[in-house]
Enzyme design. Structure first.
Site, short mmCIF file in Angstrom:
data_model
loop_
_atom_site.label_atom_id
_atom_site.label_comp_id
_atom_site.label_asym_id
_atom_site.label_seq_id
_atom_site.Cartn_x
_atom_site.Cartn_y
_atom_site.Cartn_z
N THR A 247 7.17 5.98 -16.03
CA THR A 247 6.59 6.08 -14.69
C THR A 247 6.01 7.47 -14.45
OG1 THR A 247 7.08 6.01 -12.32
CG2 THR A 247 8.91 6.61 -13.74
N SER B 83 14.48 9.85 -7.69
CA SER B 83 15.39 8.76 -7.30
C SER B 83 16.21 8.44 -8.55
CB SER B 83 14.63 7.50 -6.85
OG SER B 83 14.07 6.84 -7.98
N HIS C 186 13.86 6.60 -10.89
CA HIS C 186 12.91 7.41 -11.64
C HIS C 186 13.63 8.23 -12.71
CE1 HIS C 186 10.25 6.61 -8.05
NE2 HIS C 186 9.34 6.54 -9.00
N LYS D 243 14.23 6.53 -16.01
CA LYS D 243 13.08 6.52 -16.93
C LYS D 243 12.96 7.86 -17.67
CE LYS D 243 10.89 2.57 -15.51
NZ LYS D 243 10.21 1.53 -16.24
O1 USQ Z 1 5.70 1.60 3.36
C1 USQ Z 1 5.61 2.59 2.62
C2 USQ Z 1 5.95 2.54 1.26
C3 USQ Z 1 5.83 3.69 0.52
N1 USQ Z 1 5.41 4.85 1.08
C4 USQ Z 1 5.27 6.05 0.24
O2 USQ Z 1 4.40 5.73 -0.81
C5 USQ Z 1 4.74 6.45 -1.98
C6 USQ Z 1 4.87 5.47 -3.13
O3 USQ Z 1 5.96 4.62 -2.87
P1 USQ Z 1 6.05 3.15 -3.51
O4 USQ Z 1 7.20 2.46 -2.89
O5 USQ Z 1 4.73 2.49 -3.47
O6 USQ Z 1 6.29 3.49 -5.06
P2 USQ Z 1 7.56 4.09 -5.82
O7 USQ Z 1 8.80 3.97 -5.04
O8 USQ Z 1 7.18 5.45 -6.30
O9 USQ Z 1 7.71 3.13 -7.06
C7 USQ Z 1 6.66 2.30 -7.56
O10 USQ Z 1 5.75 3.08 -8.29
C8 USQ Z 1 6.35 3.80 -9.40
C9 USQ Z 1 5.23 4.61 -10.02
S1 USQ Z 1 5.17 6.23 -9.38
O11 USQ Z 1 5.15 6.18 -7.92
O12 USQ Z 1 6.38 6.90 -9.82
O13 USQ Z 1 3.99 6.86 -9.90
C10 USQ Z 1 6.96 2.79 -10.36
O14 USQ Z 1 7.59 3.46 -11.43
C11 USQ Z 1 7.96 1.92 -9.64
O15 USQ Z 1 8.48 0.93 -10.51
C12 USQ Z 1 7.29 1.24 -8.44
O16 USQ Z 1 8.24 0.48 -7.71
C13 USQ Z 1 6.02 7.19 -1.67
O17 USQ Z 1 5.72 8.52 -1.38
C14 USQ Z 1 6.56 6.50 -0.43
O18 USQ Z 1 7.32 7.33 0.40
C15 USQ Z 1 5.05 4.90 2.42
O19 USQ Z 1 4.64 5.94 2.93
N2 USQ Z 1 5.17 3.77 3.14
#
Ligand code: USQ
Length: 481
Positions: free
Chosen positions: A232, A267, A270, A273
């Site tokens: 990730t 988290s 994360h 990974k």
């Molecule tokens: O309703 C929401 C949902 C999310 N966020 C924000 O959007 C960002 C991304 O959150 P997310 O829930 O879209 O993604 P994340 O939790 O980081 O995880 C997802 O994206 C990751 C890639 S990355 O984000 O680490 O590049 C993958 O590894 C995970 O499996 C996948 O669930 C975060 O800053 C979160 O706080 C908001 O502001 N509002």
């Protein structure tokens, strides 16, 4: 401590219709069974949720009628043997029933690879436990595979079981003999890993031990097999310098070296990974494993060419606050008239990609394998957006469809930088041929239309976040009925 009920099943799509049952294996990885607000999940408890002795069975897909003429597809999954004969490359897709895994399994099958799905179906169990559901209705894995066979004539083998159970994984390896393993089979939600202690422990045990078992299986049974592992972008965190692809060259006290890029995951998910990446890098060095770590960004979208072929092939789309990811959630929120949930200041910037690019990237990695002993890292995303930018794009696209879209700032349930520098390299997949599907008005229109089509299935209670990075504790959380 409750345990997961694991069924080991082998779906062999060939001639007759026989159903064989055979007792197989056990496992002991604990999985949590409850969540939030006071009442425990007694029906699921009754299942005893134990990885215990279970049935192995063989289903023949020819039991399903061929509802459509099987079509010949463009085959790019073949390889030459030493005597010049052409054979199909065998790819094992671990986690092939999930959001990215299902789309990838179909894409590789269509491209002529011989595909086997390995999955313990736990993603479906998480939904049952937490009272969640995909926006889109999804068929059982068995019906999905049968439908694929009836539409294309292509077989996908199915091994249902837990890769944390090495005996199960060993059997799958010896039976299928993969040339490549694509490993999506991990608990992939950051909020899930932050619900309570047991989910944090489960996530790290499941992910780290599962990957370790895959590495041992390759060493033991398929030395030449190429591991394509889903990492990730979140492994890097949000440093105040450019993010490189896996490695950074540093000069320190007059000496220079190329070292793994610093990891600052935010988290327990994360972090799992990060631990995987270290284990993989070590085994490449120590045993000569060939591996590609795909540091994927946030995936959006739902349709791929293959999943659009039939309603039985439709992919899942999560919009809830535990498994739903930012852009997918915003589209569903816009469709039901819920304000877009920007956490905190909304300057959180991440790499994003269309699910059609996920499947392309994996295919590119498989078609151009790492060399023995090589540990490659590719940053797998196509564009960067802040959460505020995503909200603005969805608002504009919603207005075009006549939707009134509002945005609210929700107190951030996570501990993360809300305003920061972000500039991540992502060239290693472009060079061998990735043709990105960039986020466009038409894509947003179609995603929004998709969300509108299924909006009656939305449970609006699942939209607001309820998992707090700071309030996580040892006490098991349970779900209200
Ligand atoms: O309703 C929401 C949902 C999310 N966020 C924000 O959007 C960002 C991304 O959150 P997310 O829930 O879209 O993604 P994340 O939790 O980081 O995880 C997802 O994206 C990751 C890639 S990355 O984000 O680490 O590049 C993958 O590894 C995970 O499996 C996948 O669930 C975060 O800053 C979160 O706080 C908001 O502001 N509002």
């Amino acid at each position: 401590m409750a345990h997961l009920l694991s069924t080991t099943c082998y779906l062999d799509v060939s001639s007759s219709n026989k159903l064989h049952f055979k007792s197989i294996n056990q496992c002991s990885t604990p999985i949590p069974t409850s969540f939030n607000m006071g009442i425990s999940l007694s029906p699921l408890k009754k299942l005893s949720l134990q990885r215990k002795k279970c049935a192995q069975y063989v289903v023949r897909a020819s039991a399903v009628s061929m509802s459509q003429e099987a079509k010949t597809q463009n085959d790019s999954g073949s390889q030459q043997t030493t005597d010049g004969a052409s054979t199909r490359k065998k790819v094992m897709v671990i986690g092939g029933d999930g959001y990215c895994g299902w789309a990838t399994a179909l894409h590789l099958s269509k491209k002529g690879y011989e595909v086997a799905i390995v999955d313990n179906l736990i993603r479906r169990l998480f939904d049952h436990q937490l009272g969640l559901d995909s926006l889109t209705p999804i068929s059982s894995i068995h019906n999905r595979i049968r439908r694929w066979k009836s539409l294309t004539g292509k077989d996908i083998q199915l091994f249902v079981g837990d890769i944390c159970d090495f005996d199960f994984l060993a059997e799958a390896f010896k039976s299928f003999e993969p040339d490549a393993v694509v490993h999506f089979g991990e608990q992939r939600s950051a909020p899930y890993s932050m619900i309570d202690r047991s989910r944090a422990v489960f996530t790290q045990h499941n992910n780290v031990i599962g990957t370790l078992n895959v590495l041992f299986a390759i060493k033991e049974f398929r030395e030449e097999c190429h591991l394509v592992k889903l990492g990730t972008m979140g492994e890097y965190g949000t440093p105040n310098i450019d993010i490189e692809e896996g490695f950074i060259t540093i000069t320190h006290n007059g000496r220079t070296d190329t070292l793994p890029y610093p990891k600052q995951a935010s988290s327990f998910y994360h972090l799992s990974k990060v631990h995987d990446s270290h284990n993989i890098a070590f085994t490449c060095k120590a045993w000569g494993i060939r591996a590609t770590d795909l540091n994927q960004g946030v995936v959006y979208g739902v349709r791929t060419d293959e999943t659009a072929m039939h309603e039985d092939l439709v992919n899942r789309l999560d919009y809830d606050a535990v498994f739903g990811t930012a852009l997918n959630r915003f589209c569903v929120q816009a469709a039901v008239g819920h304000p877009l949930t920007v956490y905190g200041k909304g300057g959180q910037t991440r790499g994003y990609l269309d699910i059609r690019d996920t499947v392309q990237c994996v295919e590119i990695a498989i078609a151009n394998p790492a060399k023995p002993g090589e540990f490659r890292v590719f940053n797998q995303f196509t564009e960067q957006f802040s959460v505020n930018e995503l909200a603005a794009l969805v608002t504009k696209a919603g207005e075009k469809l006549g939707l009134e879209v509002k945005t609210i700032s929700v107190p951030n349930p996570r501990v993360e930088a809300e305003e920061h520098y972000y500039n991540a390299k992502h060239t290693k997949l472009i060079e061998p041929g990735l043709q990105p599907h960039l986020l466009s008005d038409s894509l947003l229109d179609s995603l929004l239309n998709f969300a509108v089509q299924y909006k009656d299935r939305v449970d609006t209670k699942q939209i607001m976040p309820s998992v707090s990075w700071k309030k996580i504790g040892a006490k098991p959380k349970t779900v209200a009925a």
